[in-house]
Design a protein around this motif. Structure first.
Motif: not given
Length: 330
Positions: A266-287
């Motif tokens: 994370x520190x490396x990304x921040x040193x390059x000017x980026x703010x890392x974050x997580x993403x959570x999703x809810x969707x439909x799918x086909x089995x």
């Protein structure tokens, strides 16, 4: 990787992308782990297809022990050849004393989900082959789980002898165990697979920031740019409500992704000017496995497609934007 023959230089670039900037870099590279895992996953797909074509007999009332012996022999050969090929293609430096170097703090643990996914898929493919020999589904799940675990364990052990470039990662090992455990646990509880890990990818502009790490083109980026990857857990709804009118093929999918990660830390990304974050999703799918068909070719295709999450509307949550809707997400 479009060509069937891959040069040593390309393998080196895929496995050690940070060396282009730092010849003595000691950071474990997530793309390396993904590429190794893909190596085994593709080997299993090829093994699965050839065995089903040449040796499997599905119309049997008892186990086909001849086919089972062929499978065990073929799996042993594939196992030995894969380990030998891996040691020659990827590990260019001399082996050292065994060392532990956990990388749990890197990539917001996203690469651990990748290990989990790969171990599960190897288990799923081998179990499908074992089912063709006439043994029970639970027995096939057990043998598949053991195969998934045994095939990935040597990778972690080989890493342990590559310090300081790599090192044995306990968190990788835990993820490798959890994947087959989910598959085996479902057959122990329900006698079938109801929750399926899946994968999706869309290119991101972040790859241009550090192409040596995140990929210079699409064939590299889908392996190396974690910002564009999403791992899903697709839950088949009808399997939990068998008497309902819900379509048998409909699934609800929970996804996990990361963004603004242009370095393993994370520190490396921040040193390059980026703010890392997580993403959570809810969707439909086909089995796809639950779409009725008697066509053997379609059954095989549906089995393979069940590795990927289908494009569908999705709801995203992250700490920077809160809730966010996507008309179509992959």
């Amino acid at each position: 990787m479009g060509n069937t023959e891959i040069s040593g230089k390309l393998l080196s670039d895929l496995c050690h992308p940070e060396r282009a900037n730092s010849p003595t870099s000691h950071s474990r590279v997530g793309a390396f782990c993904t590429t190794k895992a893909l190596f085994f996953y593709l080997a299993f797909i090829i093994q699965h297809s050839s065995f089903v074509t040449c040796h499997a007999q599905t119309d049997t009332l008892r186990p086909n022990y001849r086919a089972l012996r062929w499978l065990l022999a073929g799996e042993s050969v594939a196992y030995s050849a894969s380990i030998y090929g891996l040691s020659k293609a990827w590990y260019k430096t001399p082996f050292t004393n065994f060392s532990v170097k956990d990388d749990f703090h890197e990539w917001k643990q996203f690469d651990k989900v990748g290990h989990f996914f790969t171990a599960y898929q190897i288990c799923r493919h081998t179990a499908a082959v074992y089912k063709k020999t006439g043994i029970t589904n639970r027995q096939a799940a057990l043998y598949g789980a053991l195969s998934g675990f045994l095939f990935l364990t040597p990778i972690e052990l080989l890493d342990g002898f590559q310090y300081p470039t790599y090192g044995f990662s306990p968190s990788d090992m835990v993820a490798n165990v959890m994947g087959p455990s989910l598959y085996l646990g479902q057959y122990a509880l329900w006698g079938e697979e109801r929750i399926t890990p899946k994968f999706s990818f869309s290119p991101t502009p972040l790859a241009k920031v550090r192409p040596e790490l995140l990929g210079r083109n699409f064939s590299e980026q889908w392996l190396k740019d974690y910002n564009g990857q999403t791992y899903w857990f697709s839950v088949n709804v009808a399997s939990f409500a068998p008497h309902s009118k819900i379509p048998k093929w409909l699934s609800v999918s929970l996804g996990y992704g990361i963004h603004n990660m242009v370095g393993a830390e994370v520190e490396k990304s921040q040193s390059l000017g980026y703010d890392p974050y997580r993403q959570y999703y809810l969707s439909l799918d086909i089995d796809f496995r639950r779409i009725p068909t008697r066509h053997k070719g379609l059954k095989t295709l549906f089995f393979l497609l069940n590795t990927l999450k289908v494009p569908a509307p999705a709801l995203e949550f992250n700490r920077k934007q809160g809730w966010k809707g996507h008309w179509l997400y992959f």
